[in-house]
Motif scaffolding. Sequence first.
Motif, mmCIF file in Angstrom:
data_model
loop_
_atom_site.group_PDB
_atom_site.id
_atom_site.type_symbol
_atom_site.label_atom_id
_atom_site.label_comp_id
_atom_site.label_asym_id
_atom_site.label_seq_id
_atom_site.Cartn_x
_atom_site.Cartn_y
_atom_site.Cartn_z
ATOM 1 N N TYR A 136 0.815 -1.219 0.000
ATOM 2 C CA TYR A 136 0.000 0.000 0.000
ATOM 3 C C TYR A 136 0.851 1.274 0.000
ATOM 4 N N GLY B 244 -9.451 9.383 -8.564
ATOM 5 C CA GLY B 244 -8.405 10.251 -9.106
ATOM 6 C C GLY B 244 -8.896 11.684 -9.199
ATOM 7 N N ILE C 229 -13.985 10.054 -14.477
ATOM 8 C CA ILE C 229 -15.238 9.315 -14.670
ATOM 9 C C ILE C 229 -16.413 10.107 -14.087
ATOM 10 N N CYS D 38 -9.148 8.542 1.268
ATOM 11 C CA CYS D 38 -9.036 7.309 2.055
ATOM 12 C C CYS D 38 -8.684 6.146 1.136
ATOM 13 N N GLY D 39 -7.928 5.200 1.627
ATOM 14 C CA GLY D 39 -7.702 3.959 0.882
ATOM 15 C C GLY D 39 -8.972 3.125 0.909
ATOM 16 N N LEU D 40 -9.268 2.448 -0.191
ATOM 17 C CA LEU D 40 -10.505 1.637 -0.229
ATOM 18 C C LEU D 40 -10.453 0.521 0.807
ATOM 19 N N GLN D 41 -9.227 0.091 1.157
ATOM 20 C CA GLN D 41 -9.079 -0.973 2.157
ATOM 21 C C GLN D 41 -9.602 -0.536 3.528
ATOM 22 N N VAL E 259 -8.758 0.243 -10.203
ATOM 23 C CA VAL E 259 -8.200 0.392 -8.845
ATOM 24 C C VAL E 259 -8.197 -0.926 -8.066
HETATM 25 C C1 LIG Z 1 -5.287 4.164 -12.738
HETATM 26 S S1 LIG Z 1 -5.878 5.482 -11.725
HETATM 27 C C2 LIG Z 1 -7.589 5.428 -12.161
HETATM 28 C C3 LIG Z 1 -8.342 6.667 -11.802
HETATM 29 C C4 LIG Z 1 -9.819 6.634 -12.209
HETATM 30 N N1 LIG Z 1 -10.504 5.468 -11.693
HETATM 31 C C5 LIG Z 1 -9.949 6.690 -13.711
HETATM 32 O O1 LIG Z 1 -10.250 5.656 -14.326
HETATM 33 O O2 LIG Z 1 -9.727 7.783 -14.262
HETATM 34 C C6 LIG Z 1 -5.847 4.722 -10.108
HETATM 35 C C7 LIG Z 1 -6.361 5.605 -8.978
HETATM 36 O O3 LIG Z 1 -6.470 4.795 -7.807
HETATM 37 C C8 LIG Z 1 -6.001 5.525 -6.690
HETATM 38 N N2 LIG Z 1 -5.610 4.527 -5.678
HETATM 39 C C9 LIG Z 1 -4.518 3.726 -5.653
HETATM 40 N N3 LIG Z 1 -4.558 2.914 -4.587
HETATM 41 C C10 LIG Z 1 -5.709 3.187 -3.932
HETATM 42 C C11 LIG Z 1 -6.323 2.672 -2.758
HETATM 43 N N4 LIG Z 1 -5.753 1.709 -2.051
HETATM 44 N N5 LIG Z 1 -7.500 3.197 -2.370
HETATM 45 C C12 LIG Z 1 -8.090 4.199 -3.077
HETATM 46 N N6 LIG Z 1 -7.559 4.725 -4.201
HETATM 47 C C13 LIG Z 1 -6.381 4.214 -4.625
HETATM 48 C C14 LIG Z 1 -4.884 6.389 -7.225
HETATM 49 O O4 LIG Z 1 -4.663 7.515 -6.409
HETATM 50 C C15 LIG Z 1 -5.468 6.760 -8.612
HETATM 51 O O5 LIG Z 1 -6.228 7.918 -8.516
#
Ligand SMILES: C[S@@+](CC[C@H](N)C(=O)[O-])C[C@H]1O[C@@H](n2cnc3c(N)ncnc32)[C@H](O)[C@@H]1O
Length: 233
Positions: free
Chosen positions: A12, A81, A85, A127-130, A147
């Motif tokens: 993470y 992000g 979306i 927040c982290g989704l976890q 994600v």
């Molecule tokens: C590939 S980008 C995709 C962004 C968005 N879903 C899109 O399609 O435009 C991945 C996103 O996931 C977020 N991210 C990474 N790890 C995460 C976590 N554990 N919990 C929440 N968000 C996370 C990053 O900060 C980033 O904004």
Amino acid sequence: MGDIAEDETTFYSNAKDYWKEIPPTVDGMLGGYGSISSIDINGSKAFLQKFLGVRNSYVSQLREEGEGKTGTGCALDCGAGIGRITKRLLLPLFKTVDLVDVTPEFLDKAKSYLGEDSKRVGNYFCCGLQDFVPEHGRYDIIWIQWVIGHLTDIHLVEFLQRCQKALQPYGLIVIKDNVSYEGVVPDELDSSVCRDLEIVHRLVGRAGLRIVYEEQQKNFPKEIYQVHTLALR
Ligand SMILES: C[S@@+](CC[C@H](N)C(=O)[O-])C[C@H]1O[C@@H](n2cnc3c(N)ncnc32)[C@H](O)[C@@H]1O
């Protein structure tokens, strides 16, 4: 990825460090593939409209099967992000949208990137989704795109279970993500994994969710992973 807590912490924190350095742009969100954003959004719109549309044959079929039309009150954009979306898919279709992401810089950027319509954002959750617990019964759609590879298997299953509790009647969880050809493919650069479709199905099943509909995104460049969209409840 092992089960050891230390590995998990590094998994993470490395992802967090990676995203902190990424520019808050559409191209940054899509790893340099900003040019596919419109194809992606249009595919998602057609997918979602199967469930929201007033007059369409898929909704009629769902009704016959005893499933109702999904509401258009509130959506949650997970791993949002900068709100790519939210801006082009969710705000045009839902009254209110909440965003959750682990990178504060992206959520800050979202406030200007979303423009006038940001007035209809309910919450920006950093927040982290976890760790994230979505409010019980709040959402018609929970959109989780690009994600899930940042969550361990256990955290993904538990997050999906919390999402199920956060749905409105006839609400849906949508996962749209890369799938590998076979097995789990780690990506050391952004500290994520790419799972094959069978593994994703298994994790969804472990969460107690049913796949209502599934399709592959068409017209993406040949050199990238296949992308599948799954509607769950
Ligand atoms: C590939 S980008 C995709 C962004 C968005 N879903 C899109 O399609 O435009 C991945 C996103 O996931 C977020 N991210 C990474 N790890 C995460 C976590 N554990 N919990 C929440 N968000 C996370 C990053 O900060 C980033 O904004």
